[in-house]
Each structure stands twice: as structure tokens, then as C-alpha cells.
Design an enzyme around this catalytic site. Structure first.
Site, PDB file in Angstrom:
ATOM      1  N   PRO A 223       0.847  -1.214   0.000  1.00  0.00           N
ATOM      2  CA  PRO A 223       0.000   0.000   0.000  1.00  0.00           C
ATOM      3  C   PRO A 223       0.877   1.256   0.000  1.00  0.00           C
ATOM      4  O   PRO A 223       1.239   1.779   1.046  1.00  0.00           O
ATOM      5  CB  PRO A 223      -0.809  -0.129   1.296  1.00  0.00           C
ATOM      6  CG  PRO A 223       0.066  -0.971   2.189  1.00  0.00           C
ATOM      7  CD  PRO A 223       0.835  -1.884   1.310  1.00  0.00           C
ATOM      8  N   ASP A 398       5.727   2.498   2.384  1.00  0.00           N
ATOM      9  CA  ASP A 398       4.882   1.325   2.631  1.00  0.00           C
ATOM     10  C   ASP A 398       4.078   1.605   3.905  1.00  0.00           C
ATOM     11  O   ASP A 398       4.646   1.670   5.007  1.00  0.00           O
ATOM     12  CB  ASP A 398       5.762   0.086   2.810  1.00  0.00           C
ATOM     13  CG  ASP A 398       4.949  -1.194   2.989  1.00  0.00           C
ATOM     14  OD1 ASP A 398       3.747  -1.116   3.300  1.00  0.00           O
ATOM     15  OD2 ASP A 398       5.522  -2.293   2.827  1.00  0.00           O
ATOM     16  N   HIS A 399       2.765   1.786   3.749  1.00  0.00           N
ATOM     17  CA  HIS A 399       1.919   2.179   4.879  1.00  0.00           C
ATOM     18  C   HIS A 399       1.841   1.094   5.951  1.00  0.00           C
ATOM     19  O   HIS A 399       1.464   1.371   7.104  1.00  0.00           O
ATOM     20  CB  HIS A 399       0.511   2.526   4.392  1.00  0.00           C
ATOM     21  CG  HIS A 399      -0.130   3.639   5.158  1.00  0.00           C
ATOM     22  ND1 HIS A 399      -0.001   3.771   6.522  1.00  0.00           N
ATOM     23  CD2 HIS A 399      -0.903   4.677   4.760  1.00  0.00           C
ATOM     24  CE1 HIS A 399      -0.675   4.831   6.930  1.00  0.00           C
ATOM     25  NE2 HIS A 399      -1.224   5.408   5.888  1.00  0.00           N
ATOM     26  N   ARG A 400       2.198  -0.137   5.626  1.00  0.00           N
ATOM     27  CA  ARG A 400       2.210  -1.192   6.627  1.00  0.00           C
ATOM     28  C   ARG A 400       3.362  -0.998   7.608  1.00  0.00           C
ATOM     29  O   ARG A 400       3.305  -1.471   8.750  1.00  0.00           O
ATOM     30  CB  ARG A 400       2.347  -2.566   5.951  1.00  0.00           C
ATOM     31  CG  ARG A 400       1.233  -2.923   4.991  1.00  0.00           C
ATOM     32  CD  ARG A 400       1.569  -4.169   4.194  1.00  0.00           C
ATOM     33  NE  ARG A 400       2.797  -3.999   3.425  1.00  0.00           N
ATOM     34  CZ  ARG A 400       3.307  -4.946   2.633  1.00  0.00           C
ATOM     35  NH1 ARG A 400       2.684  -6.108   2.509  1.00  0.00           N
ATOM     36  NH2 ARG A 400       4.421  -4.719   1.972  1.00  0.00           N
TER      37      ARG A 400
END
Length: 426
Positions: A223, A398-400
């Protein structure tokens, strides 16, 4: 007795390779540890060493042959008491033990029994002695559990839970070759669409297949979000010019990219929660600043990693980057030189690109896209209009791994260091 020499898996992503050059010929007597051939993987040209001693019986794959699948017989080895005639007859037979090969990464390793004799190649023994490794605690991936070079080179890594951060990402290593068609359309379907148009078909080599698979996996599973800032480079340009005058006698010339690498490495130390990678079901926060830098080469790109970049001087980073880039362009990098890292830099500004969004290289948490430095009108500190050299930067995150506020903090530190370059020498 004659046994087969198989095409080895020399990198985690290798499914096939090119037998670039034979360094032995039929009838040559070879010793354990001797280099037999040069093999091109999807990323580099690597040497392939013998595990057992014997005589080369029959070369089954000519040098220059591409698309040779891992575990395909490429030659036969006649062990003591055998003959060339036996070797030729034995070639089509699938021999159970592999004679001379670094076993595929996924191959099961035979444990060394307590008190049993340790079987290892001379080269593996030498490397183990240099590192102070106990060979009884190293699992061999060669035939009959024999310890080969790749086993002792890998043994220097930390235990399994930490080692997730260093190798190439597991999803890519396991990705099938068909992933190189990211659109999902079959080749036959596409070719029919252009049947009445002139075109030249360009087969995908190992590198392009790997790049296609990695980028598809990255865009489909990561994401991404993007943070953008502009940097005023005038102070850095003046500081760089001053430093280069002092370094001229040593033959060192710093580039803007060297300062960017140093700034990113220092920022990762200042914002340690952003110095992280995605490991499937967990996040790994790294302590060192290992920064990867994209290097364009013919047919693809490498991302060699500058390890412990925060601890190195600008001149050291400059020399190391020049060396890695030079060897990347001739595909002479070893896997440990382009695997790992938590953060990457892609600089297209030197090619005139003003700004762009880079794709994250898994398992990295972020990648910085660097644009060109351009003269632009700006509002100065006193409120008047002036001209400054301005560079656009975009951080793909990376939003994670990294949330928006954390990503902003990281990018802010990078900008502050580039606009106040003397702070990088502190």
C-alpha cells in the site's frame, strides 16, 4: 564412476541462467574448490566451483547457452577409476547425488552428525578458518551434505529471525517466471492484437523477468503512499565545491548524490522507527543504516547496498558507490552486495527528470525519488523574491511499515540535512 554436474542456483531468484564461459575442457583433471565455469544469473556473473575431484568427461552445455534451467546437467565428472566412455553413457541418466554444484537455495540440508567426519570443500574450509567458524555447526548444501563456499559465506549472517532483513524478499524468490507478464494477458493474445503491424520480438532475459515479477508484486501488495518536498540546494552546492577543492589532491570528487546518501542514512538514525522492513507478518526495525541506491544498467537495474552508511565519511561513500556502480554495470556484484537494506534512493535528476514517483523495492519500508535541481523563483527569508536551485523529492512509503506522520518526520530530516550540509559532518 561418472556423475552429472548440474546447473546450480547461485542466487535466491535464479530459476535459469546462462553458461557464460567454461574454464575447463573435456579431459581436464579438476580439484575440489577449482573454478569450473562462469554463470550469469538474473543479476550477476558468478564463478562456479567444483565440489569433488575427478576428470571432466563430457561437456553437455556449450558456453554462451542461455535459459539453462537450475538442476539441468551441464557436464559429467569421471571419478577415480571411471572412464570417458562411461561418462558419455551416464550423461542422460539422472544421477541421484550431484557431483559438482552449489545446491539450490530451496534444497534440504543434511545435518552433520555428532562426532562424524565433516565433509567440506577446501575453499569452504579456508573461508571457515578465516571467519573462525565451527564447521560441525554448519549445514552443507552440497552432495551428501557436503559443505561448500555458499554455506560458510552465509554462516556469517545472524540467526534466522534477524536474517529475514538481509536476503532478497521471499515472495520474489518464489515467484514463477510467468509473473513477468504483469498485465495477465497471454503472449499469444497480445501478438494477435498486433498481427498486422511490424514489430520485433524481444525475449525476456532473467533480469527483466525478475524486475517484472518484483514490480508487479510491489504494486499489487504494497500500500504505497507518497510524500513530497522541495529542497533548496544552494548551500549544499557551495559546501560541495569547497570540499572538492580540498579533496582534489586525493582524486576525490563528491557528487550531490553522495550527500543525498549520507543525509538519508543520518535521517534513518534520527528517526529509527522508519528504519524498518516488512517481513510478512511482522516489522523488522534495523539498527544500521543500510541504504540501497538504484543503478541503471543495460537491460535493467541493480540496487547495490551501502551498509552502515551513517558511519562512513562522504569520501568513503563516494568511493564505495563508484565501485559498486562500476561492477553493477558489468554484472560483477555478489548477491550480498545488492540484497538487504531498509531504504532505497532512485535519482533520475542527474538525467534531467524533474520529479517522479518510485516503486518500493520489497521488503524496504520506503524509497526516495530524487529529481533534478533547477533554478526557480523563490521567496527569500526577508520576504523578497529571489532565485534558488530547487530539487524535488518524493518519498514512496509502505503504509504497513511507516505511517504518514512518521514518513513526514523522516523526509523532514532528510531535507534539513541537505539544506544544512555541515550538519552531516558532525
Amino acid at each position: 564412476m561418472a556423475v552429472e554436474i548440474l546447473m546450480p542456483a547461485l542466487s535466491p531468484t535464479m530459476e535459469e541462467g546462462t553458461l557464460a564461459k567454461w574454464l575447463v575442457k573435456e579431459g581436464d583433471v579438476v580439484k575440489s574448490g577449482q573454478i569450473l565455469a562462469e554463470i550469469e544469473t538474473d543479476k550477476a556473473t558468478m564463478e562456479f566451483e567444483a565440489v569433488d575431484e575427478g576428470t571432466i568427461g563430457k561437456i553437455l552445455v556449450a558456453e554462451g547457452t542461455s535459459g539453462v534451467k537450475v538442476n539441468t546437467a551441464i557436464a559429467t565428472l569421471i571419478e577415480e577409476g571411471g572412464s570417458a566412455e562411461v561418462a558419455v553413457k551416464a550423461a542422460p541418466v539422472a544421477a541421484a547425488p550431484v557431483a559438482v554444484v552449489a545446491a539450490p537455495v530451496a534444497a534440504p540440508k543434511a545435518p552433520v552428525a555428532q562426532g562424524a567426519r565433516v565433509f567440506a570443500s577446501p575453499l569452504a574450509r579456508r573461508i571457515a578458518a578465516e571467519k573462525g567458524l565451527d564447521l560441525t555447526k554448519v549445514q552443507g548444501s552440497g552432495p551428501h551434505g557436503r559443505i561448500v563456499r555458499s554455506d560458510v559465506e552465509g554462516a556469517k549472517a545472524a540467526p534466522a529471525p534477524v536474517a529475514i532483513a538481509a536476503p532478497a524478499p521471499a515472495p520474489v524468490a518464489a515467484a514463477p517466471a510467468k509473473a513477468a507478464m504483469p498485465t495477465g494477458m497471454a503472449a499469444e493474445t497480445v501478438m494477435k492484437m498486433y498481427a498486422d503491424r511490424a514489430y520485433t520480438e524481444v525475449p525476456l532475459d532473467g533480469m527483466r523477468r525478475t524486475i517484472a515479477a518484483r514490480l508487479t508484486e510491489a504494486k499489487q501488495t504494497i500500500p504505497h503512499f507518497y510524500l513530497r518536498r522541495e529542497v533548496r540546494l544552494d548551500a549544499l552546492m557551495a559546501f560541495r565545491e569547497q570540499l572538492n577543492k580540498g579533496l582534489e589532491a586525493r582524486g576525490v570528487k563528491l557528487s550531490v548524490n553522495d550527500f543525498i546518501i549520507k543525509a538519508c542514512a543520518a535521517a534513518l538514525q534520527a528517526v529509527p522507527n522508519a528504519n524498518a522492513v516488512w517481513a510478512g507478518d511482522r516489522i523488522l526495525k534495523l539498527k544500521p543504516s543500510d541504504v540501497a541506491v538504484a543503478v541503471a544498467i543495460e537491460g535493467g537495474l541493480f540496487t547495490p547496498v551501502l551498509k552502515d552508511a551513517d558511519k562512513k565519511t562522504l569520501s568513503t561513500l563516494s568511493a564505495e558507490m563508484k565501485d559498486l556502480a562500476s561492477r553493477a554495470k558489468t554484472k560483477k556484484l555478489a548477491p550480498h552486495e545488492y540484497q538487504g537494506g531498509s531504504f532505497a534512493i532512485s535519482n533520475l535528476g542527474m538525467m534531467g527528470v524533474e520529479n517522479f514517483d518510485a516503486v518500493i523495492n520489497p521488503p524496504h519500508g520506503a524509497i526516495l525519488a530524487v529529481g533534478a535541481g533547477l533554478k526557480k523563483p523563490v521567496v527569500l527569508k526577508d520576504g523578497t523574491l529571489g532565485v534558488a536551485t530547487v530539487m524535488s523529492m518524493t518519498l514512496s512509503v509502505d503504509h504497513r511499515v511507516i505511517d504518514g506522520a512518521l514518513g513526514d518526520e523522516l523526509l523532514k530530516h532528510i531535507v534539513e540535512l541537505l539544506e544544512n550540509p555541515m550538519a552531516m559532518l558532525a
